[in-house]
Motif scaffolding. Structure first.
Motif, PDB file in Angstrom:
ATOM      1  N   MET A 122       0.823  -1.208   0.000  1.00 16.59           N
ATOM      2  CA  MET A 122       0.000   0.000   0.000  1.00 16.59           C
ATOM      3  C   MET A 122       0.852   1.251   0.000  1.00 16.59           C
ATOM      4  SD  MET A 122      -2.981   1.241  -0.146  1.00 16.59           S
ATOM      5  CE  MET A 122      -3.966  -0.219   0.173  1.00 16.59           C
ATOM      6  N   ARG A 123       1.966   1.221   0.770  1.00 14.63           N
ATOM      7  CA  ARG A 123       2.847   2.392   0.810  1.00 14.63           C
ATOM      8  C   ARG A 123       3.472   2.636  -0.560  1.00 14.63           C
ATOM      9  NH1 ARG A 123       7.317   2.280   5.363  1.00 14.63           N
ATOM     10  NH2 ARG A 123       5.380   2.122   6.575  1.00 14.63           N
ATOM     11  N   GLY A 124       3.876   1.561  -1.247  1.00 11.68           N
ATOM     12  CA  GLY A 124       4.436   1.721  -2.586  1.00 11.68           C
ATOM     13  C   GLY A 124       3.428   2.273  -3.567  1.00 11.68           C
ATOM     14  N   HIS A 125       2.160   1.816  -3.469  1.00  6.16           N
ATOM     15  CA  HIS A 125       1.120   2.328  -4.353  1.00  6.16           C
ATOM     16  C   HIS A 125       0.855   3.808  -4.097  1.00  6.16           C
ATOM     17  CE1 HIS A 125      -0.606  -1.989  -4.953  1.00  6.16           C
ATOM     18  NE2 HIS A 125       0.506  -1.769  -5.637  1.00  6.16           N
ATOM     19  N   LEU A 126       0.828   4.188  -2.820  1.00  5.45           N
ATOM     20  CA  LEU A 126       0.592   5.594  -2.493  1.00  5.45           C
ATOM     21  C   LEU A 126       1.724   6.472  -3.015  1.00  5.45           C
ATOM     22  CD1 LEU A 126      -0.789   5.333   1.159  1.00  5.45           C
ATOM     23  CD2 LEU A 126      -2.066   5.842  -0.929  1.00  5.45           C
ATOM     24  N   LEU A 127       2.956   6.002  -2.896  1.00  6.18           N
ATOM     25  CA  LEU A 127       4.087   6.787  -3.392  1.00  6.18           C
ATOM     26  C   LEU A 127       4.027   6.919  -4.908  1.00  6.18           C
ATOM     27  CD1 LEU A 127       6.763   8.222  -2.889  1.00  6.18           C
ATOM     28  CD2 LEU A 127       7.908   5.996  -3.030  1.00  6.18           C
ATOM     29  N   ALA A 128       3.698   5.817  -5.587  1.00  3.53           N
ATOM     30  CA  ALA A 128       3.604   5.873  -7.046  1.00  3.53           C
ATOM     31  C   ALA A 128       2.499   6.825  -7.484  1.00  3.53           C
ATOM     32  CB  ALA A 128       3.354   4.470  -7.603  1.00  3.53           C
ATOM     33  N   HIS A 129       1.344   6.778  -6.818  1.00  2.00           N
ATOM     34  CA  HIS A 129       0.249   7.675  -7.175  1.00  2.00           C
ATOM     35  C   HIS A 129       0.583   9.127  -6.846  1.00  2.00           C
ATOM     36  CE1 HIS A 129      -2.057   3.941  -7.553  1.00  2.00           C
ATOM     37  NE2 HIS A 129      -2.947   4.649  -8.222  1.00  2.00           N
ATOM     38  N   ALA A 130       1.320   9.353  -5.755  1.00  2.00           N
ATOM     39  CA  ALA A 130       1.712  10.723  -5.406  1.00  2.00           C
ATOM     40  C   ALA A 130       2.642  11.304  -6.464  1.00  2.00           C
ATOM     41  CB  ALA A 130       2.388  10.740  -4.040  1.00  2.00           C
ATOM     42  N   VAL A 131       3.611  10.493  -6.921  1.00  2.00           N
ATOM     43  CA  VAL A 131       4.515  10.953  -7.974  1.00  2.00           C
ATOM     44  C   VAL A 131       3.739  11.191  -9.269  1.00  2.00           C
ATOM     45  CG1 VAL A 131       6.495  10.307  -9.398  1.00  2.00           C
ATOM     46  CG2 VAL A 131       6.509   9.828  -6.945  1.00  2.00           C
ATOM     47  N   LEU A 132       2.788  10.301  -9.580  1.00  2.00           N
ATOM     48  CA  LEU A 132       1.986  10.458 -10.791  1.00  2.00           C
ATOM     49  C   LEU A 132       1.151  11.736 -10.736  1.00  2.00           C
ATOM     50  CD1 LEU A 132       0.999   9.275 -13.473  1.00  2.00           C
ATOM     51  CD2 LEU A 132      -0.733   8.008 -12.187  1.00  2.00           C
ATOM     52  N   LEU A 133       0.531  11.992  -9.590  1.00  3.34           N
ATOM     53  CA  LEU A 133      -0.275  13.210  -9.447  1.00  3.34           C
ATOM     54  C   LEU A 133       0.591  14.462  -9.526  1.00  3.34           C
ATOM     55  CD1 LEU A 133      -2.762  12.131  -6.618  1.00  3.34           C
ATOM     56  CD2 LEU A 133      -3.272  12.482  -9.041  1.00  3.34           C
ATOM     57  N   MET A 134       1.771  14.408  -8.964  1.00  3.24           N
ATOM     58  CA  MET A 134       2.674  15.562  -9.026  1.00  3.24           C
ATOM     59  C   MET A 134       3.093  15.834 -10.469  1.00  3.24           C
ATOM     60  SD  MET A 134       6.290  16.144  -7.017  1.00  3.24           S
ATOM     61  CE  MET A 134       5.466  15.715  -5.472  1.00  3.24           C
ATOM     62  N   GLY A 135       3.427  14.779 -11.211  1.00  2.00           N
ATOM     63  CA  GLY A 135       3.787  14.964 -12.609  1.00  2.00           C
ATOM     64  C   GLY A 135       2.622  15.487 -13.433  1.00  2.00           C
ATOM     65  N   THR A 136       1.409  14.988 -13.154  1.00  2.00           N
ATOM     66  CA  THR A 136       0.228  15.473 -13.872  1.00  2.00           C
ATOM     67  C   THR A 136      -0.017  16.948 -13.585  1.00  2.00           C
ATOM     68  OG1 THR A 136      -0.747  13.254 -13.730  1.00  2.00           O
ATOM     69  CG2 THR A 136      -2.229  15.083 -14.241  1.00  2.00           C
ATOM     70  N   ALA A 137       0.145  17.335 -12.310  1.00  2.00           N
ATOM     71  CA  ALA A 137      -0.059  18.739 -11.951  1.00  2.00           C
ATOM     72  C   ALA A 137       0.965  19.643 -12.636  1.00  2.00           C
ATOM     73  CB  ALA A 137       0.018  18.911 -10.437  1.00  2.00           C
ATOM     74  N   LEU A 138       2.218  19.213 -12.675  1.00  2.00           N
ATOM     75  CA  LEU A 138       3.253  20.009 -13.342  1.00  2.00           C
ATOM     76  C   LEU A 138       2.989  20.131 -14.837  1.00  2.00           C
ATOM     77  CD1 LEU A 138       6.478  18.705 -11.539  1.00  2.00           C
ATOM     78  CD2 LEU A 138       5.365  20.920 -11.237  1.00  2.00           C
ATOM     79  N   PHE A 139       2.381  19.099 -15.423  1.00  2.00           N
ATOM     80  CA  PHE A 139       2.073  19.132 -16.849  1.00  2.00           C
ATOM     81  C   PHE A 139       0.852  20.006 -17.140  1.00  2.00           C
ATOM     82  CE2 PHE A 139      -0.362  17.375 -20.423  1.00  2.00           C
ATOM     83  CZ  PHE A 139       0.555  17.527 -21.441  1.00  2.00           C
ATOM     84  N   LEU A 140      -0.161  19.928 -16.274  1.00  2.00           N
ATOM     85  CA  LEU A 140      -1.414  20.626 -16.544  1.00  2.00           C
ATOM     86  C   LEU A 140      -1.401  22.088 -16.092  1.00  2.00           C
ATOM     87  CD1 LEU A 140      -4.083  17.925 -15.610  1.00  2.00           C
ATOM     88  CD2 LEU A 140      -3.309  18.612 -17.879  1.00  2.00           C
ATOM     89  N   LEU A 141      -0.539  22.446 -15.147  1.00  2.00           N
ATOM     90  CA  LEU A 141      -0.550  23.817 -14.638  1.00  2.00           C
ATOM     91  C   LEU A 141      -0.290  24.858 -15.721  1.00  2.00           C
ATOM     92  CD1 LEU A 141      -0.817  25.732 -12.263  1.00  2.00           C
ATOM     93  CD2 LEU A 141       1.623  25.386 -11.785  1.00  2.00           C
ATOM     94  N   PRO A 142       0.724  24.710 -16.588  1.00  2.00           N
ATOM     95  CA  PRO A 142       0.905  25.718 -17.649  1.00  2.00           C
ATOM     96  C   PRO A 142      -0.301  25.804 -18.589  1.00  2.00           C
ATOM     97  CG  PRO A 142       2.872  24.365 -17.429  1.00  2.00           C
ATOM     98  CD  PRO A 142       1.802  23.702 -16.622  1.00  2.00           C
ATOM     99  N   ILE A 143      -0.911  24.648 -18.897  1.00  5.90           N
ATOM    100  CA  ILE A 143      -2.088  24.670 -19.774  1.00  5.90           C
ATOM    101  C   ILE A 143      -3.235  25.395 -19.093  1.00  5.90           C
ATOM    102  CG2 ILE A 143      -3.745  23.218 -21.012  1.00  5.90           C
ATOM    103  CD1 ILE A 143      -1.590  21.091 -21.221  1.00  5.90           C
ATOM    104  N   TRP A 144      -3.408  25.156 -17.788  1.00  2.00           N
ATOM    105  CA  TRP A 144      -4.471  25.841 -17.049  1.00  2.00           C
ATOM    106  C   TRP A 144      -4.229  27.349 -17.014  1.00  2.00           C
ATOM    107  CZ3 TRP A 144      -9.217  25.354 -15.535  1.00  2.00           C
ATOM    108  CH2 TRP A 144      -9.726  26.190 -14.539  1.00  2.00           C
ATOM    109  N   LEU A 145      -2.972  27.772 -16.834  1.00  2.00           N
ATOM    110  CA  LEU A 145      -2.673  29.200 -16.808  1.00  2.00           C
ATOM    111  C   LEU A 145      -2.940  29.836 -18.177  1.00  2.00           C
ATOM    112  CD1 LEU A 145       0.611  29.305 -14.672  1.00  2.00           C
ATOM    113  CD2 LEU A 145      -1.710  29.955 -13.976  1.00  2.00           C
ATOM    114  N   VAL A 146      -2.659  29.106 -19.252  1.00  2.00           N
ATOM    115  CA  VAL A 146      -2.973  29.629 -20.587  1.00  2.00           C
ATOM    116  C   VAL A 146      -4.481  29.779 -20.741  1.00  2.00           C
ATOM    117  CG1 VAL A 146      -2.887  29.115 -23.053  1.00  2.00           C
ATOM    118  CG2 VAL A 146      -0.868  28.747 -21.630  1.00  2.00           C
TER     119      VAL A 146
END
Length: 282
Positions: free
Chosen positions: A10-34
């Motif tokens: 469970m800890r490994g899954h949470l870490l993987a999902h946290a990294v995935l969400l962080m990468g998604t946020a970094l990708f979507l933030l510039p598009i959202w600002l545009v």
């Protein structure tokens, strides 16, 4: 001796999902600002007053950009031209590469291996190296400022040819012999055997090549000087002038509109795209 404690799944899954969400946020933030900037007025953008929430009344810029423009080329026309160009490039590359790979993989002719190596060598030449001789050929054929001039020079793809060739050489010899015993000629073997076996690869390549054709900037800028042949990528750059006179909200809204068609194509073919990259039907 006490065995080391195993890490909790469970800890490994949470870490993987946290990294995935962080990468998604970094990708979507510039598009959202545009997107947010497209709903603001140009003066606020010039001052740097861009928040995180859009103005609902500013959404009226989108239907205004898509409406016919009496004084220039409307955005919908550039979108339609880019879509037609990307579709033609993707379909043309797949057709040409499929036939080229079929010839190299199954036919025995003098210089067969030389052709294979020449295809590989062309991968090492960037587009900028080939653009001047390519433009000279297009100009000699009278295809400057034409849709054919935008599409035809980009329909050859060494990458797709090599991918199809590698898929074809994995076809079992027993299958080839069985098709020959059934009386299948070269075209029937291609149509009834190879194309059905390659449909997932074709789907994956179509998505990649469509996005490649959609994002073309340098070649349309060189071969098409007529504003009526401006693609959406060229049109966005032409909208940017002196900073004080650039309507940045229109530029950002056009950039958002330019992201929609390739995104919809990827989402519509996502299942086939993933299947073509990860699975094999042989």
């Amino acid at each position: 001796m006490k065995a080391p404690a195993l890490r909790s799944p469970m800890r490994g899954h949470l870490l993987a999902h946290a990294v995935l969400l962080m990468g998604t946020a970094l990708f979507l933030l510039p598009i959202w600002l545009v997107f947010v900037g497209s709903t603001l007025d140009s003066g606020a953008i010039n001052r740097g007053d861009i928040g995180l929430l859009p103005r609902l009344e500013g959404l009226a810029i989108y239907p205004r950009l898509l409406s016919p423009a009496p004084g220039g080329v409307p955005v919908w026309r550039m979108l339609a031209l880019s879509f037609a160009m990307a579709l033609a490039i993707a379909a043309g590359k797949i057709a040409v590469s499929l036939l080229s790979a079929y010839a190299v993989a199954f036919f025995r002719f003098p210089g067969r291996m030389l052709c294979s190596w020449l295809l590989f060598v062309t991968l090492m030449l960037p587009v900028e190296v080939r653009i001047i001789p390519t433009f000279a050929v297009v100009a000699d054929f009278g295809m400057v400022n034409t849709f054919a001039g935008l599409v035809l020079p980009l329909t050859a793809s060494a990458t797709a040819t090599l991918l199809f060739r590698q898929a074809f050489v994995l076809v079992p010899d027993e299958l080839v012999e069985a098709a020959r015993m059934d009386g299948a000629g070269p075209w029937r073997f291609l149509r009834d055997v190879l194309i059905p076996l390659s449909r997932t690869n074709m789907a994956a390549l179509f998505v990649i090549l469509f996005v490649y054709g959609w994002n073309q900037y340098l070649w349309p800028l060189v071969v098409a000087t007529d504003p009526r042949l401006d693609t959406i990528t060229v049109g966005i750059v032409r909208m940017i002038g002196p900073e004080s006179r650039t309507a940045w909200n229109e530029v950002m809204a056009t950039a958002i509109l330019a992201m929609l068609p390739p995104t919809l194509v990827v989402l519509a073919m996502l299942r086939w795209f993933v299947k073509g990259l990860t699975e094999s039907e042989r």
